[in-house]
Design an enzyme around this catalytic site. Structure first.
Site, PDB file in Angstrom:
ATOM      1  N   SER A 201      17.786  20.972  31.244  1.00 17.86           N
ATOM      2  CA  SER A 201      16.647  21.463  31.314  1.00 17.86           C
ATOM      3  C   SER A 201      16.217  22.426  32.481  1.00 17.86           C
ATOM      4  CB  SER A 201      15.662  20.544  30.860  1.00 17.86           C
ATOM      5  OG  SER A 201      15.926  19.836  29.504  1.00 17.86           O
ATOM      6  N   HIS A 247      11.595  20.519  34.641  1.00 13.38           N
ATOM      7  CA  HIS A 247      11.206  21.824  33.787  1.00 13.38           C
ATOM      8  C   HIS A 247      10.418  22.538  34.906  1.00 13.38           C
ATOM      9  CE1 HIS A 247      11.708  19.779  29.891  1.00 13.38           C
ATOM     10  NE2 HIS A 247      12.670  19.610  30.626  1.00 13.38           N
TER      11      HIS A 247
END
Length: 296
Positions: A201, A247
């Site tokens: 991610s 993230h």
């Protein structure tokens, strides 16, 4: 010269790329004037050219080999502009199958963790703080479930291919790995030492950030990518099991590197692009050193 979609003509009347008939575009090759989409654009001294004109040396007075095709960011135009994306997806899927076949022992040896005892690995402390820096990178290729890898690989395929075509292979790889490393470093810095983390991610959020910069550079409608990014950020902060630090770190790294990739002046393009990559990497290493000093 490139045109702004929707500024001087109705969006519904836009022509479609001659190489990809399903893609509307307001950009034309400055040599043959055929419509081309972002994946087909080759940056030229004035506007953009299509791959065929560049490959054939059309209108230049030189042999085709005298002018090497270049992407928007200055990379070499490849015969398969999605090759690296395909390889990244393949490697992630392969390692997930290895995880399933070998069980938790392999995952425990490779996922990101600051410092803790891991039952599968005996009674000694494990983690980045114990010198296992490789976890910052290996964790980028591990996933916790079928849903986890499916969502990440669909995102990688959707945004990675066009971005690879616009940047070129080397720049795209630098963006992917450094964004992912920045996400891992921020997770290591801010998360609890015993919090395990894994997944692609961080790198994918870096691609999101660079895609937003690219679309702004091309004066495309940014609402779709902004909406998608907001949805992902809501999911990031809405679920306790998601490492939001990865993230955010990947997104910030991707925005910085993406801006350098598409806005660097031609005469100092390589220096600025890879210089910014180096600075983001140095910042990530610095975060890692600071956290290690805190934990050891």
């Amino acid at each position: 010269m490139d045109q702004v979609p929707g500024s001087s003509q109705d969006a519904q009347s836009l022509p479609t790329c001659y190489r990809h008939p399903g893609r509307e575009t307001g950009i034309r090759c400055t040599r043959c004037e055929r419509p081309i989409c972002p994946e087909c654009m080759v940056s030229a001294s004035v506007g953009f050219q299509c791959p065929e004109c560049v490959r054939n040396g059309s209108g230049t007075g030189h042999a085709p080999s005298a002018s090497q095709p270049r992407t928007l960011a200055g990379g070499t135009v490849a015969a398969d502009p999605r090759l690296i994306t395909k390889l990244l997806v393949g490697v992630n899927l392969l390692l997930f199958l290895v995880q399933l076949s070998l069980g938790d022992d392999l995952t425990a040896r490779l996922y990101l963790i600051g410092r803790d005892w891991i039952p599968q690995l005996g009674t000694t402390l494990q983690g980045v703080a114990e010198g296992q820096w490789y976890r910052l990178l290996t964790s980028m290729f591990l996933h916790g479930s079928v849903m986890h890898i499916a969502f990440n690989m669909l995102s990688l395929w959707w945004i990675g291919g066009p971005l690879e075509a616009a940047l070129g292979r080397a720049r795209y790889l630098a963006l992917y790995f450094i964004s992912g490393f920045a996400g891992s470093a921020l997770t290591y810095l801010l998360a609890e030492p015993n919090q395990a983390s894994l997944g692609a991610s961080g790198a994918i959020f870096g691609l999101f950030g660079a895609t937003a910069i690219l679309m702004r550079r091309l004066k495309y409608d940014m609402r779709p990518v902004i909406i998608l990014l907001v949805i992902n950020l809501v999911i990031t902060f809405g679920w306790s099991s998601i490492a939001w630090q990865a993230h955010v770190g990947g997104l910030v790294g991707g925005v910085l590197i993406g801006y350098a990739m598409v806005h660097a002046p031609r005469e100092r393009r390589g220096l600025i692009q890879y210089g910014v990559c180096a600075l983001v990497m140095v910042a990530a290493v610095a975060m890692t050193l600071v956290r290690t000093a805190q934990l050891v």
